[in-house]
Scaffold this motif. Structure first.
Motif, PDB file in Angstrom:
ATOM      1  N   LYS A   1      32.583  40.214  54.675  1.00 58.44           N
ATOM      2  CA  LYS A   1      32.668  41.543  55.278  1.00 58.44           C
ATOM      3  C   LYS A   1      34.111  41.982  55.537  1.00 58.44           C
ATOM      4  N   ALA A   2      34.882  41.125  56.212  1.00 54.09           N
ATOM      5  CA  ALA A   2      36.253  41.509  56.595  1.00 54.09           C
ATOM      6  C   ALA A   2      37.119  41.719  55.353  1.00 54.09           C
ATOM      7  N   ALA A   3      37.004  40.813  54.404  1.00 51.06           N
ATOM      8  CA  ALA A   3      37.822  40.896  53.191  1.00 51.06           C
ATOM      9  C   ALA A   3      37.481  42.164  52.402  1.00 51.06           C
ATOM     10  N   LYS A   4      36.186  42.432  52.335  1.00 47.71           N
ATOM     11  CA  LYS A   4      35.734  43.596  51.556  1.00 47.71           C
ATOM     12  C   LYS A   4      36.243  44.896  52.188  1.00 47.71           C
ATOM     13  N   MET A   5      36.179  44.933  53.530  1.00 46.74           N
ATOM     14  CA  MET A   5      36.655  46.151  54.220  1.00 46.74           C
ATOM     15  C   MET A   5      38.163  46.316  54.045  1.00 46.74           C
ATOM     16  N   ALA A   6      38.886  45.187  54.131  1.00 45.74           N
ATOM     17  CA  ALA A   6      40.350  45.260  54.027  1.00 45.74           C
ATOM     18  C   ALA A   6      40.764  45.773  52.649  1.00 45.74           C
ATOM     19  N   LEU A   7      39.988  45.419  51.658  1.00 46.55           N
ATOM     20  CA  LEU A   7      40.323  45.797  50.274  1.00 46.55           C
ATOM     21  C   LEU A   7      39.947  47.253  49.977  1.00 46.55           C
ATOM     22  N   HIS A   8      39.215  47.839  50.903  1.00 43.85           N
ATOM     23  CA  HIS A   8      38.676  49.196  50.674  1.00 43.85           C
ATOM     24  C   HIS A   8      39.776  50.208  50.348  1.00 43.85           C
ATOM     25  N   TYR A   9      40.897  50.149  51.121  1.00 46.77           N
ATOM     26  CA  TYR A   9      41.967  51.157  50.918  1.00 46.77           C
ATOM     27  C   TYR A   9      42.665  50.979  49.572  1.00 46.77           C
ATOM     28  N   THR A  10      42.792  49.711  49.152  1.00 42.82           N
ATOM     29  CA  THR A  10      43.423  49.463  47.837  1.00 42.82           C
ATOM     30  C   THR A  10      42.589  50.096  46.739  1.00 42.82           C
ATOM     31  N   LEU A  11      41.252  50.073  46.933  1.00 43.17           N
ATOM     32  CA  LEU A  11      40.348  50.516  45.866  1.00 43.17           C
ATOM     33  C   LEU A  11      39.956  51.984  45.983  1.00 43.17           C
ATOM     34  N   GLU A  12      40.641  52.691  46.870  1.00 41.64           N
ATOM     35  CA  GLU A  12      40.370  54.141  46.924  1.00 41.64           C
ATOM     36  C   GLU A  12      40.770  54.779  45.604  1.00 41.64           C
ATOM     37  N   GLN A  13      39.991  55.781  45.216  1.00 45.70           N
ATOM     38  CA  GLN A  13      40.210  56.390  43.898  1.00 45.70           C
ATOM     39  C   GLN A  13      41.641  56.897  43.743  1.00 45.70           C
ATOM     40  N   SER A  14      42.159  57.505  44.817  1.00 48.71           N
ATOM     41  CA  SER A  14      43.502  58.101  44.722  1.00 48.71           C
ATOM     42  C   SER A  14      44.555  57.007  44.505  1.00 48.71           C
ATOM     43  N   ASN A  15      44.357  55.839  45.162  1.00 48.63           N
ATOM     44  CA  ASN A  15      45.328  54.748  45.005  1.00 48.63           C
ATOM     45  C   ASN A  15      45.281  54.186  43.589  1.00 48.63           C
ATOM     46  N   ILE A  16      44.058  53.982  43.096  1.00 52.43           N
ATOM     47  CA  ILE A  16      43.918  53.453  41.719  1.00 52.43           C
ATOM     48  C   ILE A  16      44.573  54.420  40.745  1.00 52.43           C
ATOM     49  N   LYS A  17      44.323  55.718  40.970  1.00 54.01           N
ATOM     50  CA  LYS A  17      44.872  56.741  40.053  1.00 54.01           C
ATOM     51  C   LYS A  17      46.401  56.712  40.084  1.00 54.01           C
ATOM     52  N   GLU A  18      46.939  56.593  41.312  1.00 46.49           N
ATOM     53  CA  GLU A  18      48.399  56.603  41.461  1.00 46.49           C
ATOM     54  C   GLU A  18      49.030  55.402  40.750  1.00 46.49           C
ATOM     55  N   GLN A  19      48.448  54.201  41.018  1.00 45.99           N
ATOM     56  CA  GLN A  19      49.024  52.988  40.423  1.00 45.99           C
ATOM     57  C   GLN A  19      48.905  53.005  38.896  1.00 45.99           C
ATOM     58  N   ALA A  20      47.685  53.305  38.420  1.00 46.41           N
ATOM     59  CA  ALA A  20      47.453  53.279  36.965  1.00 46.41           C
ATOM     60  C   ALA A  20      48.330  54.323  36.272  1.00 46.41           C
ATOM     61  N   GLY A  21      48.428  55.505  36.880  1.00 49.64           N
ATOM     62  CA  GLY A  21      49.240  56.578  36.282  1.00 49.64           C
ATOM     63  C   GLY A  21      50.708  56.183  36.222  1.00 49.64           C
ATOM     64  N   ARG A  22      51.185  55.563  37.331  1.00 50.68           N
ATOM     65  CA  ARG A  22      52.610  55.191  37.387  1.00 50.68           C
ATOM     66  C   ARG A  22      52.940  54.164  36.305  1.00 50.68           C
ATOM     67  N   TYR A  23      52.109  53.134  36.220  1.00 55.35           N
ATOM     68  CA  TYR A  23      52.395  52.092  35.225  1.00 55.35           C
ATOM     69  C   TYR A  23      52.193  52.601  33.798  1.00 55.35           C
ATOM     70  N   GLY A  24      51.203  53.500  33.644  1.00 54.77           N
ATOM     71  CA  GLY A  24      50.959  54.061  32.309  1.00 54.77           C
ATOM     72  C   GLY A  24      52.158  54.844  31.806  1.00 54.77           C
ATOM     73  N   THR A  25      52.745  55.688  32.688  1.00 48.50           N
ATOM     74  CA  THR A  25      53.916  56.487  32.235  1.00 48.50           C
ATOM     75  C   THR A  25      55.141  55.593  32.050  1.00 48.50           C
ATOM     76  N   ASN A  26      55.199  54.488  32.842  1.00 44.85           N
ATOM     77  CA  ASN A  26      56.340  53.569  32.704  1.00 44.85           C
ATOM     78  C   ASN A  26      56.459  52.999  31.294  1.00 44.85           C
ATOM     79  N   VAL A  27      55.292  52.746  30.672  1.00 44.02           N
ATOM     80  CA  VAL A  27      55.292  52.033  29.385  1.00 44.02           C
ATOM     81  C   VAL A  27      56.171  52.740  28.365  1.00 44.02           C
ATOM     82  N   ASP A  28      55.944  54.050  28.199  1.00 41.27           N
ATOM     83  CA  ASP A  28      56.700  54.776  27.155  1.00 41.27           C
ATOM     84  C   ASP A  28      58.192  54.845  27.491  1.00 41.27           C
TER      85      ASP A  28
END
Length: 1159
Positions: free
Chosen positions: A308-335
């Motif tokens: 329970k505690a671990a799952k709740m703590a991970l909740h903010y990391t897995l928010e859609q906006s955070n995933i989008k921000e991280q994936a977008g940043r690394y994706g643009t970095n590649v080129d």
């Protein structure tokens, strides 16, 4: 305080040894997981039926006596159990020792903690060790490695398999009887957890924490370790990653430790929300897929789902906006990063001055590349997302879409950044090695320039219009001295002084109006440049290389990299020169070896070699796998060349009419051949550009890699061709044997010619490789086929013919047979003595019913053409094993049905009495003989079967020997002559020794006789009929039984003038040559006096039968049975090459004369 890792620090050395052993144990577990005998998995029905009764899981311990009693009650189960033990005890012992070492590891760790608490190590407590930098690293690693071991065991060796192996080891080894054995504890620790690594399988409840708590570990120690990991940067990695967005990558190793260790304290995962929030904020704010050890990856979303505690703590990391921000940043970095790195890699861009002036910029670029590659590789990997879990699928799709992930582009970035890193490292290594020499040369140059300037102002030097100036002269002399006095070893002071000297030189130029004289300006500028270079050179520090090593870590991709294999291979196929770039990637991957080897090295452990060999071997195997595309592509081109050469390109005759020249030119076809040949040489060039490289501790020679690759591809193709080409339909009306052998010969000839063609373009020894690999394939298959006749099987890892680098593929056949077994089976089927009649004079088999020819000696020439000498030799060896098996079955049958059967013995004993004295004549012979044969009638069918089978196989062996002998004399007459002479010389020496024992004889450890035998069998210089196949004991009544068998068969055959002895009735089939040869072989296995007795009985039979016929008939005619018996004696002498007098001792010469008139 003494250095914690110093040799005299007992506490540090004790924990270092534990950690070192932990790394070695994991390597051994990974190595062994590839050698689990498949039989312990009991996957298919056949295995379950065969071994189900002798392989058991821990249910065995509920009633071991019942289980053993069940085995003891059935003799066939006991035999199978004993055979299984002989074959598997070695590998079971190895597994057991690995399992035992895991238990010993945790036991030693607990003992170390007890010693620490009890004050065994003076001035050291758990708290002081955790305050020491090395101490806290080692304590955290010790617990973490134990967790990794348990996870590796469960992931690589399934629970049921572990239990079956442990029970088998317990039953087969002596360990259970020794009092100090801790087998019970090992079984408790490693009993099945219910976990399965198969995709889609459910996770057991309370897994893995219940598994981790099977051996209790000091709770205080666990919580203090977790506390340290939460608060400290135990590896001081943050200094190598100054940017805050790189924080989670910097702490990646520590995050892996914490992930594993938290399972020892599951309450934190379940209930401690604040702690878990702190952990996630520090280690997992922007990532949720981590690598825990040598590329073993974990997805936290799935792993922490039940907590329970671990799952709740991970909740903010897995928010859609955070995933989008991280994936977008690394994706643009590649080129952006690709363009940047490609700019750096342009020829001539990375010069020494540029590198020295831009170290921070270059390192930042490398950091960005490695962080980007790491995040994208881990978070886009297929196998870290369970396809059956909807949420995981959604997150994966979001990452792929937001980062616009392209595996090719990411791999290209990895390739470029590895190359960039490699170039930079090499430059830095070179600059470091030349650092002092260069600095001193710049110092000397600068000092000399100043001395020269001082002389210019003395007014003595004839330099254009420079007035004498004693002040400047003295000043420049002083500067020259100051430059000379700079000390290389005190780099800080020297650097500060150099800066002041540069300033002074700039000022002197301004204040004394020296700009007007260009030559003086030039001198001053040169000196300033040299001083600048000195500053640059003194700033070359090893720290830069260490930082590059830290940020270039690729251990997380140890397994992930395999998903990029196809991209690498496509790239190589398109441009073989890409191999040079791949070299840098492979070397980058090799840096992953530092992780498990560092502690082993620090501890000076003897495990260093075996562990580094294992990981280096794995990496080299991967390099081979990637580069295998080169031989594959070469063979593809080769197939096209052969097709063109055989079907399109005409052979140019030695004499040619002028007007036909154009027809034979065939420019288009020849251009195609040249094009494909060029492609092959380009591929060769590509791999050879790689140069000899050290991968881990294994030296990789590209020429050897290429040759091994070519061998591997050749083995794959030839083995597949043999497997497909030599399958027969036993129900076919006319045998497919000859057509298939002809087809096979054409296929093999195609391979052979292609190899001959390619060798010069690739610079390899084609014929040598061809012979070595084809012989290996055939010998391996013969070995596997012979395993059916052996009690102690030769397993793949024990076989001298199987290889890890160039494996011979195994093909699944319903009956488990190999191509050589199928070929042998088909030959035996079509020459079955109950269906065919063998005419020795023309070496041909005819069908008994239709009288059509079935096959002839040409069959063996065809086998020679298709499989070569190795094939015939292998077939010969297989027939030997079959004869041994058949003779063993026969002897068992003889004991069972004859010697232990009271009714049969009651008939044979009086019969033998009636025949004595053997020199005499049996009164009323026909009645005596026929009555005894009638009473023993039921045993002869089995007897006949065995004798005919042995005889048939011996005749085949003779034919093989003839073919081998003929081809050896034809193809290599010198070898044949040398072998024959050596054989005769050896026999002469052995005979001389027996006449005079003082003469020499080969000693027991001398392998000469054994080795020359295999040479002679390969050259066909041997007689199969004189071979001893089995060892035998004395058997009572054996000659009489054989004699009875023979006379029981004589009425079935008749003498036909132009064919010899043939079968009388098709309904009761029997073939004469196999019968005679079978009896010859059988008697050869026993003492020669049995043969003497046997021949005497036949002589008595002939005399008695002839005697009776002369008294009963007015015009006596030789009885058919006597003719057949005399024919047997004639054939016996012919096959055994015995002198005629052996037979004539038992049969009067006038009977033989009469017999010859019939012939």
């Amino acid at each position: 305080m003494v250095d914690f890792l110093a040799d005299n620090n007992l506490c540090g050395q004790a924990i270092l040894r534990v950690v070192s052993r932990g790394n070695a144990i994991i390597a051994e577990l990974l190595r062994l997981s590839e050698f689990i005998p498949s039989v312990f998995r009991l996957r298919d029905k056949a295995e379950q039926q065969k071994y189900g009764d002798i392989i058991c899981d821990f249910s065995y311990f509920k009633g071991p006596d019942d289980y053993e009693g069940k085995l003891d009650s059935k003799s066939e189960l006991q035999d199978l159990d004993e055979e299984f033990r002989e074959n598997h005890i070695e590998i079971l012992t190895r597994f057991y020792l690995a399992f035992e070492s895991v238990h010993k590891y945790v036991f030693d760790l607990s003992r170390f903690l007890e010693d620490l608490n009890e004050g065994v190590y003076i001035q050291q407590t758990l708290e002081t060790v955790l305050l020491n930098e090395d101490g806290k690293q080692l304590l955290c690693e010790a617990l973490y490695l134990y967790g990794v071991m348990l996870l590796v065991i469960d992931h690589k060796i399934e629970g049921e398999v572990r239990e079956r192996m442990l029970v088998s080891y317990y039953r087969y080894s002596a360990a259970r009887s020794s009092s100090d054995s801790n087998l019970d504890d090992i079984c408790k620790l490693l009993r099945s957890t219910g976990y399965s690594s198969q995709p889609g399988s459910k996770r057991p409840p309370n897994y893995p924490e219940s598994y981790f708590q099977r051996v209790p570990i000091n709770k205080t120690f666990i919580s203090m370790v977790v506390g340290r990991l939460r608060s400290d940067d135990i590896y001081n990695q943050v200094s190598a990653y100054p940017l805050p967005e790189h924080r989670s990558t910097a702490l990646g190793t520590q995050a892996a430790l914490l992930y594993v260790i938290l399972y020892f304290e599951p309450s934190t995962l379940h209930t401690q929300q604040a702690k878990m929030r702190e952990i996630v904020d520090k280690y997992f704010p922007d990532n949720w897929v981590i690598s825990i050890y040598m590329g073993i990856t974990v997805n936290l979303i799935e792993a922490w789902e039940p907590y329970k505690a671990a799952k709740m703590a991970l909740h903010y990391t897995l928010e859609q906006s955070n995933i989008k921000e991280q994936a977008g940043r690394y994706g643009t970095n590649v080129d952006c990063l690709r363009q940047q790195v490609q700019q750096f890699l342009k020829e001539g861009f990375l010069r020494e001055e540029y590198v020295l002036d831009h170290i921070p910029k270059l390192l930042n670029c490398l950091r960005d590349c490695n962080v980007t590659i790491r995040w994208l590789m881990l978070h886009t990997a297929d196998f870290v997302y369970d396809p059956n879990n909807k949420r995981l699928r959604q997150i994966k799709d979001q990452v792929l879409n937001d980062s616009k992930y392209s595996p090719k582009t990411l791999f290209q970035l990895l390739l470029d950044s590895a190359q960039f890193e490699f170039v930079l490292k090499e430059m830095f290594k070179q600059m470091l090695s030349e650092k002092q020499v260069k600095w001193e040369s710049y110092q000397k140059e600068g000092s000399e320039r100043m001395t020269e300037l001082a002389e210019v102002f003395s007014g003595v030097k004839p330099l254009t219009r420079v007035e004498k100036n004693e002040n400047l002269q003295a000043w420049f002399r002083e500067i020259s001295k100051q430059i000379s006095s700079l000390n290389y070893d005190d780099s800080t002071a020297a650097g500060r002084k150099t800066v002041q000297l540069i300033q002074a030189l700039e000022e002197v130029q301004e204040f004394h109006q020296l700009e007007t004289n260009l030559q003086i300006c030039q001198f001053l500028a040169d000196t300033r440049r040299f001083l600048h270079q000195m500053i640059r050179t003194i700033n070359i520090k090893e720290e830069v290389l260490i930082t590059m090593q830290i940020i270039g870590d690729l251990s997380y991709a140890w397994q992930l990299i395999d998903s990029y294999t196809s991209i690498m291979q496509e790239g190589i196929r398109a441009s073989p020169s890409m191999v040079t770039k791949l070299k840098a990637t492979f070397l980058k991957l090799a840096s992953a070896l530092d992780l498990p080897l560092m502690r082993i090295n620090q501890a000076n452990s003897p495990d260093l070699l075996s562990v580094s060999q294992y990981y280096s071997g794995e990496l080299v195997a991967y390099v081979r796998k990637v580069l295998q595309i080169i031989p594959e592509s070469m063979f593809r081109s080769l197939a096209k060349i052969i097709k063109l050469q055989t079907h399109n390109v005409m052979e140019v005759p030695t004499r040619l009419d002028k007007d036909k020249l154009k027809d034979y030119a065939q420019l288009d076809a020849r251009y195609e051949v040249a094009k494909f040949t060029h492609a092959i040489s380009i591929f060769t060039e590509g791999i050879l550009m790689m140069k000899t490289t050290l991968v881990g501790i294994i030296k990789v020679d590209p020429k050897q890699l290429l040759e091994d690759g070519i061998r591997k591809e050749l083995v794959r193709k030839v083995a597949l061709a043999l497997h497909k080409g030599l399958s027969f339909n036993p129900k076919a009306k006319t045998s497919e044997l000859m057509p298939k052998l002809k087809e096979m010969a054409a296929t093999m000839d195609g391979f052979y010619r292609s190899f001959e063609y390619i060798q010069d373009y690739v610079s390899i020894y084609g014929l040598k490789i061809w012979q070595e690999e084809v012989s290996r394939i055939i010998n391996y298959n013969v070995e596997q086929e012979c395993n059916n006749f052996l009690r102690t099987k030769i397993l793949d890892w024990q076989s001298m013919y199987q290889s890890t680098h160039i494996p011979i593929p195994k093909f699944q056949q319903a009956d488990g047979s190999t191509f050589i077994g199928r070929l042998c089976g088909e030959i035996l089927r079509i020459t079955d003595p109950k269906m065919t009649c063998y005419i020795e004079q023309i070496n041909t088999w005819y069908d008994m019913k239709t009288h059509q020819e079935v096959t002839n000696k040409q069959l063996f020439s065809e086998i020679q053409n298709s499989l070569g000498t190795f094939g015939l030799n292998g077939l010969d060896r297989l027939l030997c094993f079959m004869i041994v098996k058949e003779l063993q079955i026969f002897l068992n049958m003889l004991h069972r049905s004859v010697l232990r059967d009271r009714a049969v013995m009651d008939t044979i004993k009086p019969f033998q009495n009636q025949l004595t004295p053997i020199e005499g004549i049996v009164a009323n012979s026909s009645k005596v003989y026929s009555a005894t044969v009638a009473k023993t009638q039921k045993i002869w069918p089995y007897y006949l079967d065995s004798i005919l089978k042995v005889g048939q196989m011996q005749i085949l062996r003779q034919q093989i020997a003839n073919e081998l002998s003929y081809s050896c004399k034809f193809d290599s007459k010198h070898l044949a002559a040398a072998l024959e002479n050596l054989n005769q010389a050896l026999l002469a020496d052995v005979e001389a020794h027996y006449q005079d024992p003082t003469l020499p004889y080969p000693k027991d450890n001398n392998t000469l006789l054994y080795e020359i035998t295999s040479y002679m069998e390969a050259a066909g210089i041997h007689n199969p009929l004189s071979k001893i196949y089995i060892t035998t004991r004395r058997l009572p009544y054996f000659p009489v039984v054989n004699f009875l068998f023979l006379i029981s068969q004589l009425p079935k055959v008749q003498y036909v003038k132009n064919q010899g002895m043939v079968c009388k009735k098709n309904t009761d089939p029997i073939d004469w040559p196999p019968l005679v040869v079978g009896l010859v072989t059988l008697l050869k296995q026993f003492h020669s006096r049995y043969t003497e007795h046997f021949l005497a009985l036949i002589g008595q039979f002939v005399r008695s039968t002839v005697e009776q016929s002369t008294t009963s008939q007015k015009i006596p005619e030789m009885p058919a049975d006597a003719v057949a018996a005399l024919m047997f004696l004639e054939n016996y002498v012919h096959y055994t090459k015995l002198p005629r007098k052996v037979v004539e001792a038992h049969v009067p010469s006038f009977i033989f004369d009469e017999f010859r008139t019939i012939l």
